[in-house]
Design a protein around this motif. Structure first.
Motif: not given
Ligand code: 13P
Ligand code: SF4
Length: 375
Positions: A226-253
């Motif tokens: 049923e899948a349309k896209i099969i995604l390999w389980q890989g990631h960038c260790s640098v970009h993985q460090q950015f989190r939604p909470a960081h965005i919440d912080y700047w939006r508040k500040e």
């Protein structure tokens, strides 16, 4: 007393080493200028936006992965020195003329994401997909590899009718693939694949993650069918460090701040951001923005620090409070560059990146498709 003296001695040694390094890097800059004056047009240096300033200042052309491969393919110099990471130099060698020589100044400049998918793993996955679909997957699944992958994976994709993509043409590549086949097998970055699929309206439950360490990717036959896209389980260790909470912080500040992130960030971060795009797009958007605008940027810190200096009329900050550094790209120092250039002056080629001819032939098919699809 003895311990205090030991610590003091260690401090002095550390300071000496640092001073030494600064002096040696300063000398390296002079050595680079001298060698380049002799080598002239025989050498072209290409630099990625994440490369540190002391090294990238020598680049004749600086860009994102797509621009660098396009530019690399046009270069007429005999020696192409790549101030980037291994997969970028391999791609340059695949696209180069047979008489050109591609050099990576430090062979330890790899990419941890590219290492997350090997040819053996991808071939196993392809055979398992074939088994489930009871069909020749070539007629049903289009393989797409992100530029951040080894040359033999680009060759696999080339042989099976697929393409390479970068963060700047992922959407065009997926559209091209869906026009021909019903499913896409996307590796190695699950985040770029998911973020792009989502923009194109693919439901999340039709994008499944293939775990290369489990039989059949850890998926059921039904999930695969049923899948349309099969995604390999890989990631960038640098970009993985950015989190939604960081965005919440700047939006508040700073509620008036614009958030822009690289699409290698996880979906929850990309969804919360105002924009996402390749390194080149991030720079272009901020450059074009009016004076006084505020930006939080979710990508590698050397790029962010550079644009901070370049556009002092804007408030620019790294999205995360931590150092998000591509430590492998950082390994290319001016000292490496000086050694390589002096070697060339003496007729010695060091650190050549040479993709074997059979791999080159098939990988070129995939890279040429990428350049034809365009952005
Ligand atoms: P770009 O193609 O956006 O330059 O990204 C390359 C990369 O490695 C990002 O981590
Ligand atoms: Fe690889 Fe991540 Fe570095 Fe890009 S930032 S080169 S994906 S490790």
């Amino acid at each position: 007393m003895e311990m205090v003296m030991d610590i003091a001695l260690e401090d002095i040694q550390e300071t000496n080493t640092k001073t030494n390094l600064v002096e040696r890097e300063q000398e390296a800059i002079e050595r680079i200028h001298a060698a380049r004056a002799i080598l002239g047009d025989d050498v072209v240096i290409l630099g990625h936006h994440y490369q540190r300033d002391e090294t990238v200042q020598f680049a004749d052309f600086q860009g994102d992965s797509y621009q660098l491969s396009k530019e690399g393919a046009k270069v007429s110099a005999k020696y192409i020195i790549f101030a980037g990471v291994h997969f970028m130099a391999e791609s340059a060698d695949i696209l180069a003329r047979p008489d050109q020589v591609v050099i990576l100044p430090n062979l330890r400049a790899g990419c941890s994401m590219a290492d997350m998918a090997t040819l053996e793993q991808v071939e196993t996955a392809w055979a398992e997909l074939e088994d489930v679909l009871q069909d020749d997957p070539v007629n049903r699944i289009m393989p797409i590899t992100y530029m951040n992958s080894a040359a033999n994976l680009k060759a696999f994709v080339g042989k099976n009718g697929g393409t390479v993509c970068t963060s700047s043409n992922a959407q065009a590549s997926l559209a091209w693939a869906f026009a021909q086949r019903e499913k896409i097998f996307f590796f190695p970055d699950q985040h770029l694949g998911r973020n792009t699929g989502k923009i194109m309206g693919i439901p999340l439950d039709k994008m499944v993650v293939w775990n290369p360490f489990k039989p059949y990717g850890g998926l059921t036959d039904q999930q695969i069918r049923e899948a349309k896209i099969i995604l390999w389980q890989g990631h960038c260790s640098v970009h993985q460090q950015f989190r939604p909470a960081h965005i919440d912080y700047w939006r508040k500040e700073h509620p008036d701040m614009t958030i822009i992130v690289h699409p290698e960030c996880m979906m929850e971060v990309v969804d919360k951001a105002d924009f996402s795009g390749s390194t080149a797009k991030i720079i272009e958007m901020i450059e074009a923005a009016p004076s006084g605008t505020k930006w939080a940027v979710g990508t590698e810190m050397h790029l962010v620090n550079r644009i901070k200096k370049q556009f002092p009329d804007k408030f620019i900050t790294l999205l995360s409070p931590f150092s998000c550094l591509c430590s492998t790209m950082y390994r290319i120092s001016p000292l490496d560059l000086a050694d390589i250039l002096e070697g060339l002056v003496e007729g010695r080629v060091m650190n050549q990146i040479r993709v074997p001819d059979d791999i080159k032939r098939d990988a070129k098919l995939a890279l040429d498709r990428m350049l034809t699809i365009g952005k």
